[in-house]
Design a protein around this motif. Sequence first.
Motif: not given
Length: 309
Positions: A20-29
């Motif tokens: 499974f591929e994820f990306f690094p999020p920018k916000t706390e949510a």
Amino acid sequence: MNPAPRTPGLIAAGEKTFSFEFFPPKTEAGDRALWHAIRRVEALSPTFVSVTYGAGGSSRGRTIAVTKRIAAETTLRPAAHLTAVGHSVAELRSIIGHYADAGIRDVLVLRGDPPGDPRGTWTPHPDGFTYAHELVSLVRELGAFTVGVAAFPEGHFRATSPETELRHFIAKCRAGADYAITQMFFDAEAYLRFRDRVAAAGCDTPIIPEIMPATDVRQIRRFAELSGAVFPRKLADRLELTRGDPSASYQLGVEHATAMAQRLLDEGAPGLHYITLNRSTAALDIHRGLQHIDQTQETGSIDALTDHR
Ligand code: FAD
């Protein structure tokens, strides 16, 4: 740490991998959504999970942080995406060293695209690399990493000809790739033709298809424009008819992706790599619809968590 068997070992043993591929999020949510998704896929014991590497700036630090946290706080095996964009060889060595320190042994090696305008002119860092195969060689030289590379069944947008591109892809595999993951595609034939051409040219690097559920017609049109992936007219037209009804779009996208993924497995694809966009529901629904994948580790709690976000 890293409890799952290594990807090449599983493939050599004839077992299907799934990741499974994820990306690094920018916000706390965004961070909360990511970790919710990670915990849900963790219950399935996938072969590995991967975290994309941003075009520049702070997102790169977030990739490294998320990948390290997965290694430290979960039972998952994280694969770190790494690109050559804007990095000197010394910086690349240092990042790979950080990953090794954190117990990360899987790297998906990419050349990357220019920041700002991905289709703009590619200019290498003056002390860096021009092509992914150079970074593959560096990662190999630095340790016993499992190395993945990118494949483009429908052609890379910078390719001068299909023959040249095939030659470059095979050279990249021979530089030390254990496996390749494709760019998203929506027609199984594109993958099968490419895989057969690679095999006919004498390269046996396993090629794992990337699965992107087409649940949102506008989003897929945008991805297809950016990546050069073909969005088949028939699928696009069917999705258009469900516009305004997210539940119908979701169902159609998941059904299409499940049927395609099943065909790929039946035709001998070594595994599947799901794009999640940090929302695991569609990937999990596709995965549960498949045969030929060991689902014995799946728990009932996943059903309870399904929320169709
Ligand atoms: P390369 O293999 O270096 O190829 C780039 C171009 O150069 C191709 O046209 C190739 O044919 C040509 N070429 C290669 N070798 C030579 C040579 N010796 N001489 C002349 N030409 C040559 N991007 C990100 O920024 N972050 C990510 O996390 C990320 N993850 C991805 C994951 C997957 C599964 C895929 C498929 C792509 C991902 N990408 C990511 C996008 C990728 O970085 C871009 O598509 C990039 O344009 C190509 O990268 P590459 O590693 O295939 O490059």
